[in-house]
Design a protein around this motif. Structure first.
Motif, PDB file in Angstrom:
ATOM      1  N   VAL A 168       0.844  -1.193   0.000  1.00  0.00           N
ATOM      2  CA  VAL A 168       0.000   0.000   0.000  1.00  0.00           C
ATOM      3  C   VAL A 168       0.880   1.243   0.000  1.00  0.00           C
ATOM      4  CG1 VAL A 168      -1.774   1.222   1.264  1.00  0.00           C
ATOM      5  CG2 VAL A 168      -1.707  -1.277   1.311  1.00  0.00           C
TER       6      VAL A 168
ATOM      7  N   LEU B  47      -2.072   5.311   2.819  1.00  0.00           N
ATOM      8  CA  LEU B  47      -2.174   4.952   4.225  1.00  0.00           C
ATOM      9  C   LEU B  47      -2.429   6.199   5.079  1.00  0.00           C
ATOM     10  CD1 LEU B  47      -1.966   2.229   5.410  1.00  0.00           C
ATOM     11  CD2 LEU B  47       0.469   2.582   5.792  1.00  0.00           C
TER      12      LEU B  47
ATOM     13  N   SER C 133      -6.241   7.751   7.648  1.00  0.00           N
ATOM     14  CA  SER C 133      -6.481   8.458   8.908  1.00  0.00           C
ATOM     15  C   SER C 133      -7.471   9.597   8.712  1.00  0.00           C
ATOM     16  CB  SER C 133      -5.183   9.033   9.464  1.00  0.00           C
ATOM     17  OG  SER C 133      -4.311   8.002   9.837  1.00  0.00           O
TER      18      SER C 133
ATOM     19  N   TYR D  53      -7.079  -0.804  -2.355  1.00  0.00           N
ATOM     20  CA  TYR D  53      -5.891  -1.555  -1.953  1.00  0.00           C
ATOM     21  C   TYR D  53      -6.233  -2.606  -0.907  1.00  0.00           C
ATOM     22  CZ  TYR D  53      -3.090   2.033  -4.255  1.00  0.00           C
ATOM     23  OH  TYR D  53      -2.543   2.876  -5.175  1.00  0.00           O
ATOM     24  N   PHE D  54      -7.365  -2.404  -0.248  1.00  0.00           N
ATOM     25  CA  PHE D  54      -7.700  -3.272   0.873  1.00  0.00           C
ATOM     26  C   PHE D  54      -8.890  -4.176   0.638  1.00  0.00           C
ATOM     27  CE2 PHE D  54      -5.553   0.492   2.508  1.00  0.00           C
ATOM     28  CZ  PHE D  54      -4.551  -0.075   3.268  1.00  0.00           C
ATOM     29  N   GLY D  55      -9.652  -3.924  -0.413  1.00  0.00           N
ATOM     30  CA  GLY D  55     -10.813  -4.750  -0.668  1.00  0.00           C
ATOM     31  C   GLY D  55     -11.990  -3.914  -1.147  1.00  0.00           C
TER      32      GLY D  55
ATOM     33  N   ARG E  94     -14.474  -0.901   9.367  1.00  0.00           N
ATOM     34  CA  ARG E  94     -13.558  -1.661   8.509  1.00  0.00           C
ATOM     35  C   ARG E  94     -12.190  -0.987   8.454  1.00  0.00           C
ATOM     36  NH1 ARG E  94     -15.664  -4.226   3.693  1.00  0.00           N
ATOM     37  NH2 ARG E  94     -13.491  -4.912   3.535  1.00  0.00           N
TER      38      ARG E  94
ATOM     39  N   SER F 224     -10.382  -1.457  11.579  1.00  0.00           N
ATOM     40  CA  SER F 224      -9.829  -2.811  11.622  1.00  0.00           C
ATOM     41  C   SER F 224      -8.540  -2.907  10.807  1.00  0.00           C
ATOM     42  CB  SER F 224     -10.896  -3.788  11.121  1.00  0.00           C
ATOM     43  OG  SER F 224     -10.314  -4.951  10.606  1.00  0.00           O
ATOM     44  N   LEU F 225      -8.516  -2.253   9.648  1.00  0.00           N
ATOM     45  CA  LEU F 225      -7.304  -2.247   8.829  1.00  0.00           C
ATOM     46  C   LEU F 225      -6.137  -1.630   9.592  1.00  0.00           C
ATOM     47  CD1 LEU F 225      -8.702  -0.956   5.422  1.00  0.00           C
ATOM     48  CD2 LEU F 225      -8.008  -3.288   5.988  1.00  0.00           C
ATOM     49  N   LEU F 226      -6.411  -0.503  10.245  1.00  0.00           N
ATOM     50  CA  LEU F 226      -5.366   0.213  10.972  1.00  0.00           C
ATOM     51  C   LEU F 226      -5.058  -0.463  12.309  1.00  0.00           C
ATOM     52  CD1 LEU F 226      -6.529   3.916  10.357  1.00  0.00           C
ATOM     53  CD2 LEU F 226      -4.591   2.743   9.289  1.00  0.00           C
ATOM     54  N   GLU F 227      -5.854  -1.467  12.620  1.00  0.00           N
ATOM     55  CA  GLU F 227      -5.711  -2.200  13.879  1.00  0.00           C
ATOM     56  C   GLU F 227      -5.994  -1.328  15.093  1.00  0.00           C
ATOM     57  OE1 GLU F 227      -3.968  -5.550  14.197  1.00  0.00           O
ATOM     58  OE2 GLU F 227      -3.479  -5.861  12.077  1.00  0.00           O
ATOM     59  N   ILE F 228      -6.812  -0.320  14.890  1.00  0.00           N
ATOM     60  CA  ILE F 228      -7.208   0.496  16.046  1.00  0.00           C
ATOM     61  C   ILE F 228      -8.605   0.095  16.496  1.00  0.00           C
ATOM     62  CG2 ILE F 228      -5.712   2.459  15.529  1.00  0.00           C
ATOM     63  CD1 ILE F 228      -8.098   3.841  14.238  1.00  0.00           C
TER      64      ILE F 228
ATOM     65  N   ARG G 264      -8.848  -2.435  18.501  1.00  0.00           N
ATOM     66  CA  ARG G 264      -8.572  -3.114  19.777  1.00  0.00           C
ATOM     67  C   ARG G 264      -7.649  -2.202  20.578  1.00  0.00           C
ATOM     68  NH1 ARG G 264      -3.373  -5.006  19.145  1.00  0.00           N
ATOM     69  NH2 ARG G 264      -2.656  -4.865  16.998  1.00  0.00           N
TER      70      ARG G 264
ATOM     71  N   TYR H 189      -9.572   6.252  19.346  1.00  0.00           N
ATOM     72  CA  TYR H 189      -8.653   5.431  18.555  1.00  0.00           C
ATOM     73  C   TYR H 189      -8.201   4.203  19.330  1.00  0.00           C
ATOM     74  CZ  TYR H 189      -8.368   9.010  14.920  1.00  0.00           C
ATOM     75  OH  TYR H 189      -8.673   9.880  13.902  1.00  0.00           O
TER      76      TYR H 189
END
Lengths: 221, 221
Positions: free
Chosen positions: B7, B12, B16, B55-57, B74, B77-81, B83, B108
DNA sequence: TAGATTGTTAATCGATTAACAATC
DNA sequence: TAGATTGTTAATCGATTAACAATC
């Protein structure tokens, strides 16, 4: 004169990197550098460095390199940070206070001209050598002080209103710390600073080992 | 699987922007958006927006657009934020304090796990719900807390030492506020935040009316 | 002079934009 | 169905890199 090609924004951004590095080298007493040296110090390739400078003229001596002090001063002159410029800050909370305490102002010749807030509890408060002023003073004061650059350090929901005020006061450049896309007239330049966005980027990068492969479709297991 | 194309970093970074915008839209009760709408809200072109997501789906419905909440989740989830992630802050001065007070952490899902400093005068001090800890505790604490991301908010001359400590403690992502290029191992991702650089850029842009012509050779009159 | 290093040109690479078929 | 809007491909644009002649 025929309009020359405009300077690419990435090149312009790197100029800040170069000057920061040159300030450090000057403090360290280094007299001259090659583009190779700059690559070591900044991470920007030697070719890139020379190319970036070439947008503005000639700065070095072939076979020799660049005089640190001269180059620093020439770049400062390009960025117009070789003369004092007044900046107004709006928002005297934690962020505004941290900005006031920031140690880099002087070396870039920026001067905090005034600090504003709209909270009665904050107006009149002293932060370092500044007294927080009522935001309603912004227009008069900005004109009087001749400031052309402003910093927005207020919550998101107040940012647009502050931007409007700054524009009305004659400000033409804004650094915006609020997480809000600002609507401004064409002639106003806005730079967004988003700290949490950096953290979010980092989250992605850290969790997707950099090799550069698979961008991890979210429907992967 | 054959490695997919990585990516682009600019894409990226825009992610944000998108998620910030989507959070706002969600608060405003907007249910769905088109790429056109996103262009209005973010300033990023509709084509760019769709390309970035591609790029991600797939994220939208043709003829319809995107569900705000779904898209937000979504991307999170990609950025892993999506959790909780622990972050350690080193430097409890004005900047560190402002960071602690920053209101964006929760949305975030970043969690300040601990705050460190090396000044005896500061160690033990309470800032909000945090007690500033001795930097010598950093390694043990970071491991215990499972933090992988760290923030450097110390003066320039201490930054490299802090970076070394963070790396030794197992940190793999650093946001660096100190005006210093850090030397770190390959596997560590560093993002520099340079406030004064933004101001310097602004200085150039404001003083060179944007049309895009003549980059103003410093030997011009 | 020989060696080093710039400034610049040309070649490569990558990102953005435009266009459109797919499809809701 | 007709209109709208996506996801993707191809075309354009711009930035980076590599190479080298100029020259200190």
């Amino acid at each position: 004169m025929a309009a020359e090609s405009p300077v690419p924004l990435p090149a312009l951004e790197r100029l800040s990197t170069y000057i920061r590095c040159l300030m450090q080298l000057e403090r360290d007493g280094v007299a001259s550098v090659s583009s190779q040296d700059m690559e070591k110090h900044t991470g920007v390739s030697a070719a890139q460095f020379r190319k970036d400078l070439s947008y503005f003229g000639e700065f070095g001596k072939r076979g020799i390199g660049y005089r640190v002090v001269d180059l620093k001063e020439r770049i400062a002159s390009l960025l117009e940070i070789d003369r004092e410029q007044s900046v107004v800050i709006v928002g005297a909370g934690h962020l505004g206070s941290a900005l006031i305490a920031y140690p880099g102002w002087r070396s870039y010749r920026f001067k905090i001209a005034a600090v504003f807030d709209r909270e009665p509890a904050v107006i009149g408060k002293r932060i370092r050598q500044y007294t927080v002023q009522d935001i309603t003073e912004l227009e008069d004061q900005t004109a009087r002080l001749g400031a052309r650059i402003g910093i927005i350090a207020v919550p998101a929901w107040e940012a647009q209103g502050v931007a409007d005020r700054l524009v009305a006061a004659g400000i033409v450049g804004i650094v915006n710390f609020a997480p809000m896309k600002l609507q401004t007239p064409e002639h106003v330049v806005v730079r967004e600073v988003c700290f949490i966005c950096e953290l979010a980027m980092l989250s992605y990068l850290v969790n997707h080992p950099a090799g550069g492969s698979e961008p991890a479709h979210s429907d992967d297991p």
